[in-house]
Design a protein around this motif. Sequence first.
Motif, PDB file in Angstrom:
ATOM      1  N   PHE A 172      -9.102  -6.734 -12.054  1.00 18.22           N
ATOM      2  CA  PHE A 172     -10.288  -7.111 -11.271  1.00 18.22           C
ATOM      3  C   PHE A 172     -11.075  -5.911 -10.740  1.00 18.22           C
ATOM      4  N   ALA A 173     -10.684  -4.687 -11.130  1.00 20.30           N
ATOM      5  CA  ALA A 173     -11.246  -3.472 -10.494  1.00 20.30           C
ATOM      6  C   ALA A 173     -12.775  -3.470 -10.441  1.00 20.30           C
ATOM      7  N   SER A 174     -13.420  -3.850 -11.534  1.00 26.25           N
ATOM      8  CA  SER A 174     -14.882  -3.712 -11.551  1.00 26.25           C
ATOM      9  C   SER A 174     -15.534  -4.702 -10.579  1.00 26.25           C
ATOM     10  N   LEU A 195      -8.574   4.289  -7.794  1.00 27.91           N
ATOM     11  CA  LEU A 195      -8.370   2.839  -7.737  1.00 27.91           C
ATOM     12  C   LEU A 195      -7.853   2.373  -6.367  1.00 27.91           C
ATOM     13  N   GLN A 196      -7.919   3.277  -5.380  1.00 24.38           N
ATOM     14  CA  GLN A 196      -7.397   2.902  -4.055  1.00 24.38           C
ATOM     15  C   GLN A 196      -8.262   1.824  -3.395  1.00 24.38           C
ATOM     16  N   LYS A 197      -9.579   1.974  -3.526  1.00 21.02           N
ATOM     17  CA  LYS A 197     -10.487   1.042  -2.861  1.00 21.02           C
ATOM     18  C   LYS A 197     -10.296  -0.392  -3.375  1.00 21.02           C
ATOM     19  N   PRO A 198     -10.335  -0.603  -4.703  1.00 19.04           N
ATOM     20  CA  PRO A 198     -10.118  -1.980  -5.177  1.00 19.04           C
ATOM     21  C   PRO A 198      -8.734  -2.537  -4.817  1.00 19.04           C
ATOM     22  N   LEU A 199      -7.699  -1.699  -4.823  1.00 17.43           N
ATOM     23  CA  LEU A 199      -6.360  -2.201  -4.448  1.00 17.43           C
ATOM     24  C   LEU A 199      -6.395  -2.702  -3.001  1.00 17.43           C
ATOM     25  N   TRP A 223       0.849  -1.204   0.000  1.00 22.40           N
ATOM     26  CA  TRP A 223       0.000   0.000   0.000  1.00 22.40           C
ATOM     27  C   TRP A 223       0.883   1.254   0.000  1.00 22.40           C
ATOM     28  N   VAL A 224       1.758   1.370   0.968  1.00 22.69           N
ATOM     29  CA  VAL A 224       2.595   2.568   1.093  1.00 22.69           C
ATOM     30  C   VAL A 224       3.482   2.746  -0.156  1.00 22.69           C
ATOM     31  N   LEU A 249      -5.792  -6.542  -1.600  1.00 24.29           N
ATOM     32  CA  LEU A 249      -4.703  -6.848  -0.658  1.00 24.29           C
ATOM     33  C   LEU A 249      -5.256  -7.497   0.616  1.00 24.29           C
ATOM     34  N   GLN A 250      -6.360  -6.961   1.110  1.00 22.61           N
ATOM     35  CA  GLN A 250      -6.960  -7.547   2.321  1.00 22.61           C
ATOM     36  C   GLN A 250      -7.387  -8.974   2.083  1.00 22.61           C
TER      37      GLN A 250
END
Length: 264
Positions: A259-261, A198-202, A156-157, A206-207
């Motif tokens: 996979f964003a969508s 695109l922060q939310k899908p990333l 993330w960072v 990751l989670q």
Amino acid sequence: MTQGPWPMAKKSLGQNFLCQPKICSRIVQLLGSKQSEQILEIGPGHGALTKHLVSLAPRALVLVEKDATLARECQKTYGSMCQCVLADALQFAWERLDETWVVLGNLPYNIASPLLFDLTSRQPHIAQGVFMVQKEVAQRICASPGSKAYGALGIWVQSFVAPTLAFVVPPSCFWPKPKVDSAVISYIPRVNPWPASLQKPLWKLLQLCFQKRRKQMGGILRAAKLPNWEAGLASVGLDLNVRPEEISVPSWHALTLYFASSLS
Ligand code: SAH
């Protein structure tokens, strides 16, 4: 409360004060050519770092301290040379800063991870960040693929900034002494930070994947029922049996795009 050179230290506010001037000047030296920029210090405490910052005579200096007693003390000692704000750094509107600001601090351990998670993603363009954190957190933030420390926080960072671990600081340099080693990290902005849209899908990806870091990606994505998961992995050149901790930051970005969508 603990007795020491100062009347008290509040554990709840992660107060471990630096008492080695040499370490303080090493931290401030990491600012290099950015010394004349506008500087924001998180958690000045009794001013161990502030003292050095003031002598750099930056264009502006802002101190953000959550402890009312310490904020008053800073105001009294340094008020004529800077702006001292009584506030919680976790609530700070980082978007207000631009690339003419440097953010620095010996961070309370309980807020280091959430604060850096937030600061780096919400304002990746600040000129530089220099922070003392728990050594383990520093290693996670700076980790490379394949290492034990590599995981969601580091990816993330590193999606927003380029961090390096500058040096390790032993417990003996603080009062009261923490139980673990600390380390100083420094970061500068990435040329192309991961876009806000695109922060939310990333983060979701990751989670999802690092809850099961020892499992293989094929199994994780299949269980999550992501559409076309096999093709998604193949499009990034990854095998079904690759593990999350082996995937590079650019490959995480490519997977997120694919996979964003399905992730937003
Ligand atoms: N910079 C000083 C103090 C470090 S201890 C030194 O190196 O000696 C951490 C400091 O952060 C303390 O002063 C503590 O009161 C402050 N602090 C704790 N939580 C905070 C928060 N959420 N926002 C701003 N400051 C905080």
